[in-house]
Write a protein that holds these residues in place. Sequence first.
Motif, PDB file in Angstrom:
ATOM      1  N   LYS A  99      58.644  14.851  74.877  1.00 38.89           N
ATOM      2  CA  LYS A  99      59.197  13.648  75.482  1.00 38.89           C
ATOM      3  C   LYS A  99      60.699  13.902  75.626  1.00 38.89           C
ATOM      4  N   VAL A 100      61.190  13.897  76.866  1.00 37.72           N
ATOM      5  CA  VAL A 100      62.597  14.209  77.139  1.00 37.72           C
ATOM      6  C   VAL A 100      63.285  12.937  77.613  1.00 37.72           C
ATOM      7  N   VAL A 101      64.418  12.600  76.985  1.00 35.67           N
ATOM      8  CA  VAL A 101      65.086  11.331  77.269  1.00 35.67           C
ATOM      9  C   VAL A 101      66.588  11.564  77.394  1.00 35.67           C
ATOM     10  N   GLY A 102      67.287  10.566  77.934  1.00 32.13           N
ATOM     11  CA  GLY A 102      68.739  10.653  77.928  1.00 32.13           C
ATOM     12  C   GLY A 102      69.425   9.878  79.023  1.00 32.13           C
ATOM     13  N   ASN A 103      70.715   9.688  78.824  1.00 33.19           N
ATOM     14  CA  ASN A 103      71.626   9.145  79.826  1.00 33.19           C
ATOM     15  C   ASN A 103      72.223  10.350  80.530  1.00 33.19           C
ATOM     16  N   LEU A 104      71.640  10.730  81.670  1.00 27.63           N
ATOM     17  CA  LEU A 104      71.965  12.011  82.291  1.00 27.63           C
ATOM     18  C   LEU A 104      73.302  11.978  83.027  1.00 27.63           C
ATOM     19  N   PRO A 105      74.074  13.062  82.927  1.00 20.90           N
ATOM     20  CA  PRO A 105      75.297  13.171  83.739  1.00 20.90           C
ATOM     21  C   PRO A 105      74.930  13.111  85.228  1.00 20.90           C
ATOM     22  N   TYR A 106      75.574  12.201  85.959  1.00 18.92           N
ATOM     23  CA  TYR A 106      75.184  11.999  87.354  1.00 18.92           C
ATOM     24  C   TYR A 106      75.441  13.234  88.215  1.00 18.92           C
ATOM     25  N   ASN A 107      76.410  14.061  87.816  1.00 20.39           N
ATOM     26  CA  ASN A 107      76.766  15.201  88.656  1.00 20.39           C
ATOM     27  C   ASN A 107      75.743  16.335  88.599  1.00 20.39           C
ATOM     28  N   ILE A 108      74.796  16.285  87.649  1.00 19.42           N
ATOM     29  CA  ILE A 108      73.779  17.350  87.582  1.00 19.42           C
ATOM     30  C   ILE A 108      72.359  16.783  87.556  1.00 19.42           C
ATOM     31  N   MET A 125      59.204  11.711  80.488  1.00 17.11           N
ATOM     32  CA  MET A 125      60.656  11.671  80.629  1.00 17.11           C
ATOM     33  C   MET A 125      61.096  10.230  80.823  1.00 17.11           C
ATOM     34  N   LEU A 126      62.205   9.867  80.205  1.00 21.75           N
ATOM     35  CA  LEU A 126      62.798   8.551  80.433  1.00 21.75           C
ATOM     36  C   LEU A 126      64.301   8.740  80.512  1.00 21.75           C
ATOM     37  N   PHE A 127      64.863   8.427  81.697  1.00 18.96           N
ATOM     38  CA  PHE A 127      66.260   8.739  81.939  1.00 18.96           C
ATOM     39  C   PHE A 127      67.028   7.556  82.513  1.00 18.96           C
ATOM     40  N   MET A 128      68.305   7.505  82.164  1.00 14.43           N
ATOM     41  CA  MET A 128      69.272   6.665  82.852  1.00 14.43           C
ATOM     42  C   MET A 128      69.916   7.552  83.919  1.00 14.43           C
ATOM     43  N   LEU A 129      69.870   7.073  85.154  1.00 12.08           N
ATOM     44  CA  LEU A 129      70.391   7.834  86.277  1.00 12.08           C
ATOM     45  C   LEU A 129      71.158   6.905  87.209  1.00 12.08           C
ATOM     46  N   GLN A 130      71.863   7.487  88.136  1.00 15.63           N
ATOM     47  CA  GLN A 130      72.462   6.691  89.200  1.00 15.63           C
ATOM     48  C   GLN A 130      71.347   5.935  89.928  1.00 15.63           C
ATOM     49  N   ALA A 179      70.252   2.998  86.754  1.00 15.52           N
ATOM     50  CA  ALA A 179      68.904   2.469  86.554  1.00 15.52           C
ATOM     51  C   ALA A 179      68.167   3.385  85.592  1.00 15.52           C
ATOM     52  N   VAL A 180      67.159   2.816  84.948  1.00 14.49           N
ATOM     53  CA  VAL A 180      66.325   3.579  84.014  1.00 14.49           C
ATOM     54  C   VAL A 180      64.976   3.832  84.669  1.00 14.49           C
ATOM     55  N   VAL A 181      64.526   5.078  84.611  1.00 12.95           N
ATOM     56  CA  VAL A 181      63.258   5.469  85.218  1.00 12.95           C
ATOM     57  C   VAL A 181      62.374   6.151  84.185  1.00 12.95           C
ATOM     58  N   ARG A 182      61.074   5.864  84.247  1.00 12.09           N
ATOM     59  CA  ARG A 182      60.092   6.537  83.396  1.00 12.09           C
ATOM     60  C   ARG A 182      59.257   7.466  84.274  1.00 12.09           C
ATOM     61  N   LEU A 183      59.158   8.725  83.847  1.00  9.31           N
ATOM     62  CA  LEU A 183      58.359   9.726  84.556  1.00  9.31           C
ATOM     63  C   LEU A 183      57.268  10.219  83.615  1.00  9.31           C
ATOM     64  N   THR A 184      56.021  10.030  84.005  1.00  4.94           N
ATOM     65  CA  THR A 184      54.882  10.465  83.197  1.00  4.94           C
ATOM     66  C   THR A 184      54.172  11.579  83.939  1.00  4.94           C
ATOM     67  N   VAL A 185      54.160  12.761  83.356  1.00  2.72           N
ATOM     68  CA  VAL A 185      53.528  13.906  84.019  1.00  2.72           C
ATOM     69  C   VAL A 185      52.028  13.655  84.137  1.00  2.72           C
ATOM     70  N   LEU A 186      51.507  13.825  85.343  1.00  2.00           N
ATOM     71  CA  LEU A 186      50.089  13.587  85.600  1.00  2.00           C
ATOM     72  C   LEU A 186      49.257  14.734  85.033  1.00  2.00           C
ATOM     73  N   PRO A 187      48.197  14.443  84.281  1.00  2.00           N
ATOM     74  CA  PRO A 187      47.393  15.506  83.663  1.00  2.00           C
ATOM     75  C   PRO A 187      46.841  16.497  84.680  1.00  2.00           C
ATOM     76  N   GLU A 188      46.532  16.012  85.872  1.00  2.00           N
ATOM     77  CA  GLU A 188      45.946  16.889  86.886  1.00  2.00           C
ATOM     78  C   GLU A 188      46.977  17.629  87.717  1.00  2.00           C
ATOM     79  N   ALA A 189      48.289  17.365  87.465  1.00  2.00           N
ATOM     80  CA  ALA A 189      49.336  17.896  88.341  1.00  2.00           C
ATOM     81  C   ALA A 189      49.372  19.420  88.371  1.00  2.00           C
TER      82      ALA A 189
END
Length: 252
Positions: A99-108, A125-130, A179-189
Amino acid sequence: MPPVRRRFGQHFLKDAAIVDRIIRAIDARPGERIVEIGPGRGALTIPLLRTAGALDVVEVDRDLAAELVERCQGTGRLNLVRQDVLTVDFAEFGPAPLKVVGNLPYNISTPLLFHLLGFNQVGHMLFMLQKEVVDRICAAAGTPEYGRLSVMVQARCRAEKLFDVAPAAFSPRPNVDSAVVRLTVLPEAAGRIRDFNRFTELVRAAFSARRKKISNGLKPWFDAAQLEELNISPSARPADLSVADYINLSNS
């Protein structure tokens, strides 16, 4: 307190109510392998440590890293990796699912998302992003925000925008909304895209000329007749094609 280094895109979260909403959205459980990117001054780190008991963090700023280790003493097991996150091998953090999380630097943020999508070990993944980036990630085909980032993320993940965050929640204040976004990897991906490198190349080529017909961007792979056989109109624009269309094109 270490100074703010703008070259690292540092905007530290200070709003306790927003911190609480993010922590609840992360829903950390004891025993989970959680990696926090860009812990900064520890707004998320300390409550995550209290809940999960152990945490891996990636921080490039030497002074912030030293301060964080000191502040987290006695609050669980902290494993700190002082490295540019774009060079980190996330497979080394252990078996799936991470599980990867964070307030990500907008420049990367965009190159970092592409970097993370290359690791099968990452499950959530759960991130704060622009806010603009989150809107692009979650965009539907045919909308102005839909593009290469939308396709690449949605091919691997279910994307959910959770809530917006105003500039006043940070110090120093950014010039944009977040904004905060949640990304859940699809098992079939992993199985539905036969060659992820080819898929990446094809999507990049298609959106390099997003205002032109899809037949122009895909000339190295398909002529008009071949596109029609795959139920793709040669005169369609890249943003008109669904994620499933791009996967079908890549696999063909």
